[in-house]
Design an enzyme around this catalytic site. Sequence first.
Site, PDB file in Angstrom:
ATOM      1  CG  HIS A 307      32.876 -10.889   1.097  1.00  0.00           C
ATOM      2  ND1 HIS A 307      34.225 -11.063   1.250  1.00  0.00           N
ATOM      3  CD2 HIS A 307      32.309 -11.110   2.305  1.00  0.00           C
ATOM      4  CE1 HIS A 307      34.465 -11.384   2.507  1.00  0.00           C
ATOM      5  NE2 HIS A 307      33.324 -11.417   3.174  1.00  0.00           N
ATOM      6  CG  ASP A 364      25.647 -11.307   7.124  1.00  0.00           C
ATOM      7  OD1 ASP A 364      25.472 -12.262   7.894  1.00  0.00           O
ATOM      8  OD2 ASP A 364      26.539 -10.463   7.268  1.00  0.00           O
TER       9      ASP A 364
HETATM   10  N1  ACO Z   1      24.956  -2.891  -3.869  1.00  0.00           N
HETATM   11  C1  ACO Z   1      25.222  -2.079  -4.930  1.00  0.00           C
HETATM   12  N2  ACO Z   1      26.461  -1.765  -5.350  1.00  0.00           N
HETATM   13  C2  ACO Z   1      27.499  -2.313  -4.673  1.00  0.00           C
HETATM   14  C3  ACO Z   1      27.307  -3.167  -3.563  1.00  0.00           C
HETATM   15  C4  ACO Z   1      25.975  -3.446  -3.172  1.00  0.00           C
HETATM   16  N3  ACO Z   1      25.740  -4.249  -2.128  1.00  0.00           N
HETATM   17  N4  ACO Z   1      28.504  -3.556  -3.076  1.00  0.00           N
HETATM   18  C5  ACO Z   1      29.431  -2.960  -3.847  1.00  0.00           C
HETATM   19  N5  ACO Z   1      28.822  -2.210  -4.816  1.00  0.00           N
HETATM   20  C6  ACO Z   1      29.493  -1.460  -5.904  1.00  0.00           C
HETATM   21  C7  ACO Z   1      30.118  -0.177  -5.393  1.00  0.00           C
HETATM   22  O1  ACO Z   1      29.206   0.913  -5.474  1.00  0.00           O
HETATM   23  C8  ACO Z   1      31.298  -0.041  -6.296  1.00  0.00           C
HETATM   24  O2  ACO Z   1      30.835   0.415  -7.545  1.00  0.00           O
HETATM   25  P1  ACO Z   1      31.755   1.380  -8.456  1.00  0.00           P
HETATM   26  O3  ACO Z   1      32.970   0.558  -8.788  1.00  0.00           O
HETATM   27  O4  ACO Z   1      30.893   1.711  -9.639  1.00  0.00           O
HETATM   28  O5  ACO Z   1      32.070   2.576  -7.600  1.00  0.00           O
HETATM   29  C9  ACO Z   1      31.777  -1.484  -6.510  1.00  0.00           C
HETATM   30  O6  ACO Z   1      30.589  -2.273  -6.348  1.00  0.00           O
HETATM   31  C10 ACO Z   1      32.846  -1.933  -5.527  1.00  0.00           C
HETATM   32  O7  ACO Z   1      32.360  -1.698  -4.205  1.00  0.00           O
HETATM   33  P2  ACO Z   1      33.274  -1.375  -2.939  1.00  0.00           P
HETATM   34  O8  ACO Z   1      32.439  -0.730  -1.893  1.00  0.00           O
HETATM   35  O9  ACO Z   1      34.493  -0.619  -3.403  1.00  0.00           O
HETATM   36  O10 ACO Z   1      33.736  -2.809  -2.506  1.00  0.00           O
HETATM   37  P3  ACO Z   1      34.379  -3.165  -1.105  1.00  0.00           P
HETATM   38  O11 ACO Z   1      35.162  -4.398  -1.305  1.00  0.00           O
HETATM   39  O12 ACO Z   1      35.077  -1.970  -0.529  1.00  0.00           O
HETATM   40  O13 ACO Z   1      33.106  -3.422  -0.165  1.00  0.00           O
HETATM   41  C11 ACO Z   1      31.264  -4.464   0.906  1.00  0.00           C
HETATM   42  C12 ACO Z   1      32.594  -4.662   0.152  1.00  0.00           C
HETATM   43  C13 ACO Z   1      31.468  -3.452   2.061  1.00  0.00           C
HETATM   44  C14 ACO Z   1      30.846  -5.787   1.526  1.00  0.00           C
HETATM   45  C15 ACO Z   1      30.206  -3.945  -0.094  1.00  0.00           C
HETATM   46  O14 ACO Z   1      30.031  -4.873  -1.142  1.00  0.00           O
HETATM   47  C16 ACO Z   1      28.868  -3.644   0.570  1.00  0.00           C
HETATM   48  O15 ACO Z   1      28.682  -2.531   1.087  1.00  0.00           O
HETATM   49  N6  ACO Z   1      27.912  -4.634   0.593  1.00  0.00           N
HETATM   50  C17 ACO Z   1      26.658  -4.453   1.258  1.00  0.00           C
HETATM   51  C18 ACO Z   1      26.850  -4.662   2.767  1.00  0.00           C
HETATM   52  C19 ACO Z   1      27.051  -6.127   3.135  1.00  0.00           C
HETATM   53  O16 ACO Z   1      26.345  -7.017   2.683  1.00  0.00           O
HETATM   54  N7  ACO Z   1      28.036  -6.368   4.047  1.00  0.00           N
HETATM   55  C20 ACO Z   1      28.325  -7.699   4.549  1.00  0.00           C
HETATM   56  C21 ACO Z   1      29.707  -8.147   4.129  1.00  0.00           C
HETATM   57  S1  ACO Z   1      29.973  -9.814   4.619  1.00  0.00           S
HETATM   58  C22 ACO Z   1      30.287  -9.729   6.259  1.00  0.00           C
HETATM   59  O17 ACO Z   1      30.729  -8.770   6.805  1.00  0.00           O
HETATM   60  C23 ACO Z   1      30.000 -10.941   7.006  1.00  0.00           C
END
Ligand code: ACO
Length: 428
Positions: A307, A364
Amino acid sequence: MTKIASLEIDGKKYELPIVEGTEGELAIDIKSLRATTGGVTTIDPGYKNTGSCLSAITFLDGEKGILRYRGYSIEELAQKADFLEVAYLLIFGELPDNTQMAKFHDDIKAQSHVDEDIKKILDGFPKSAHPMGVLSSLTNALIAFNPSSVNVDSEEEMYQAIVRILGKFPVLTAWAYRKRSGLALDYGDDNLGYVDNFLKMMFKKPSGEYVSNPIIVDALDKLLILHGDHEQNCSTSTVRIVGSSHAGLFASVSAGINALWGPLHGGANQAVIEMLEAIKEDGGDTKKYMAKAKDKNDPFRLMGFGHRVYKNFDPRAKIIKVAANEVLNELGIDDPILEIARDLEKEALEDPYFVDRKLYPNVDFYSGIIYRALGIPTEMFTAMFALGRLPGWIAQWKEMRLRKEPIGRPRQIYIGENYRDFKEINDR
Ligand code: ACO
């Protein structure tokens, strides 16, 4: 005493005021930065550290896992209030008393119909159309049937605009489902509560009676409350920024629906179930998918994990996990994907990749499991999220308009070509 931030650029010092919120959050006010420095701006792609507004609606602390609407904890609201009470709270700032609640519900019921011609627009969509596309289009289409713009300085006009959209939106959401399911369009029953009525509009079979199930109504009430608002997320910021051009409430909400649709935002609840189903079909090997999620050469992400703001736990996920267990037990449903979800969660919470990056289950991860148990098909999940988020969008739009916020218009840092002379087409 007002706090001040000092900034030095090329040896020249500038002082910037610091704004403090009621929960002690600090923000450097950079409104005058560009003017006083002669052109320096800030850059923050994805607005990871940019406050776009002052807001009195929702407080969340991602480190401590706190979420409050208008000061009330999400845990208490989910346990003690119903969705319409929470909608009133979000939009008007206080919990309603019995009289206010009855009037609010009556006024919404008076608006719970749409022009018959909306059906013709719905007819034009193929059955395979995603409900989110249908919902955003129909919400936008409501403008044509309610063309007068709202005078936001009139409390009464503002109130009427709010009950109008709260009345019509569940009808459109249910119809998006019925169209896809090949069911005749149906209106609800004014004798039912807001959520119960929505369920009737969704599920009443043309040949049978709709029978309310309090377990299902309670579970859906809870899910909608948990999705009610979440301060300046992608769809809410979209609603505020579209509304800041003084586009109307229907147009702003329609834009919010599109923003919510994406799999990184509201679309994650559908993506979670599709992922869990795919793992089940593939033999249920959760370790294989954990490895894929960690592999930087593999685009696969563990949906429902991570998140932008919660870096400890998502309080909504905790409530939903308990609710998912209860609902499945009470309805006597044995869903094998719940087991896969539990395994994935356990493995991720112990895995250094997820621990180091502070990736926890989000709202979610379990919501789709409840929606399935309630008989709501996967492709409707994000539309359900939109129904829950509607009061938040309305509250944020109202706040933005009443605070007379300026049009939203970020800056950029240009990194393209410098000036070059135009070449005629034959000289290129
Ligand atoms: N699975 C694997 N790796 C992940 C995940 C995941 N679900 N989420 C983040 N990471 C990793 C990234 O690859 C990144 O790794 P790195 O530092 O080695 O490059 C690190 O964790 C940080 O991730 P970001 O994408 O920079 O974090 P951000 O805050 O921008 O994104 C997000 C948050 C979009 C929710 C992300 O965690 C994600 O894509 N999750 C899966 C989709 C999801 O569940 N979305 C629902 C959000 S809640 C809502 O909208 C109600």
